[in-house]
Design a protein around this motif. Structure first.
Motif, PDB file in Angstrom:
ATOM      1  N   TYR A  11      56.161 -24.932  57.677  1.00  7.28           N
ATOM      2  CA  TYR A  11      55.045 -23.984  57.679  1.00  7.28           C
ATOM      3  C   TYR A  11      55.128 -23.005  58.841  1.00  7.28           C
ATOM      4  O   TYR A  11      54.782 -21.825  58.684  1.00  7.28           O
ATOM      5  CB  TYR A  11      53.705 -24.719  57.672  1.00  7.28           C
ATOM      6  CG  TYR A  11      53.439 -25.422  56.364  1.00  7.28           C
ATOM      7  CD1 TYR A  11      53.483 -24.736  55.150  1.00  7.28           C
ATOM      8  CD2 TYR A  11      53.150 -26.779  56.324  1.00  7.28           C
ATOM      9  CE1 TYR A  11      53.243 -25.379  53.948  1.00  7.28           C
ATOM     10  CE2 TYR A  11      52.911 -27.424  55.120  1.00  7.28           C
ATOM     11  CZ  TYR A  11      52.961 -26.714  53.939  1.00  7.28           C
ATOM     12  OH  TYR A  11      52.722 -27.353  52.751  1.00  7.28           O
ATOM     13  N   TYR A  41      49.856 -19.880  55.888  1.00  7.09           N
ATOM     14  CA  TYR A  41      50.807 -20.830  56.472  1.00  7.09           C
ATOM     15  C   TYR A  41      50.344 -21.245  57.869  1.00  7.09           C
ATOM     16  O   TYR A  41      50.444 -22.406  58.245  1.00  7.09           O
ATOM     17  CB  TYR A  41      52.216 -20.241  56.527  1.00  7.09           C
ATOM     18  CG  TYR A  41      52.914 -20.205  55.190  1.00  7.09           C
ATOM     19  CD1 TYR A  41      53.099 -21.359  54.443  1.00  7.09           C
ATOM     20  CD2 TYR A  41      53.405 -19.015  54.673  1.00  7.09           C
ATOM     21  CE1 TYR A  41      53.749 -21.336  53.220  1.00  7.09           C
ATOM     22  CE2 TYR A  41      54.063 -18.983  53.446  1.00  7.09           C
ATOM     23  CZ  TYR A  41      54.221 -20.140  52.726  1.00  7.09           C
ATOM     24  OH  TYR A  41      54.865 -20.122  51.513  1.00  7.09           O
ATOM     25  N   ARG A  44      47.679 -23.818  57.648  1.00  5.85           N
ATOM     26  CA  ARG A  44      48.232 -25.141  57.329  1.00  5.85           C
ATOM     27  C   ARG A  44      48.827 -25.782  58.579  1.00  5.85           C
ATOM     28  O   ARG A  44      48.675 -26.981  58.799  1.00  5.85           O
ATOM     29  CB  ARG A  44      49.289 -24.992  56.231  1.00  5.85           C
ATOM     30  CG  ARG A  44      49.875 -26.291  55.736  1.00  5.85           C
ATOM     31  CD  ARG A  44      48.837 -27.258  55.190  1.00  5.85           C
ATOM     32  NE  ARG A  44      48.090 -26.722  54.094  1.00  5.85           N
ATOM     33  CZ  ARG A  44      48.280 -27.018  52.816  1.00  5.85           C
ATOM     34  NH1 ARG A  44      49.217 -27.874  52.484  1.00  5.85           N
ATOM     35  NH2 ARG A  44      47.531 -26.475  51.892  1.00  5.85           N
TER      36      ARG A  44
END
Length: 63
Positions: A11, A41, A44
């Motif tokens: 990520y 991303y 995350r």
């Protein structure tokens, strides 16, 4: 835990790649799309980092 570390690396890399793609995008719509992907991303990454920082849960069986 190795899986979480691999996920974090993935990520982080994807977020960086999307930021680079945003800079190279040919128009504002493409730049916005790449920035949004980079943000997602990054979100995350933050979520996974928060999970790794959390105190481990130890379950004890009732006897």
């Amino acid at each position: 835990m190795a899986s979480m570390e691999a996920d974090l690396a993935y990520y982080r890399r994807r977020s960086a790649e999307e930021r680079v793609a945003a800079e190279a995008a040919p128009n504002s719509a493409a730049r916005a799309a790449h920035r949004e992907l980079a943000r997602l991303y990054g979100d995350r990454v933050a979520l996974l980092e928060a999970q790794t920082d959390a105190a481990p849960l130890h379950l004890v069986s009732a006897a």
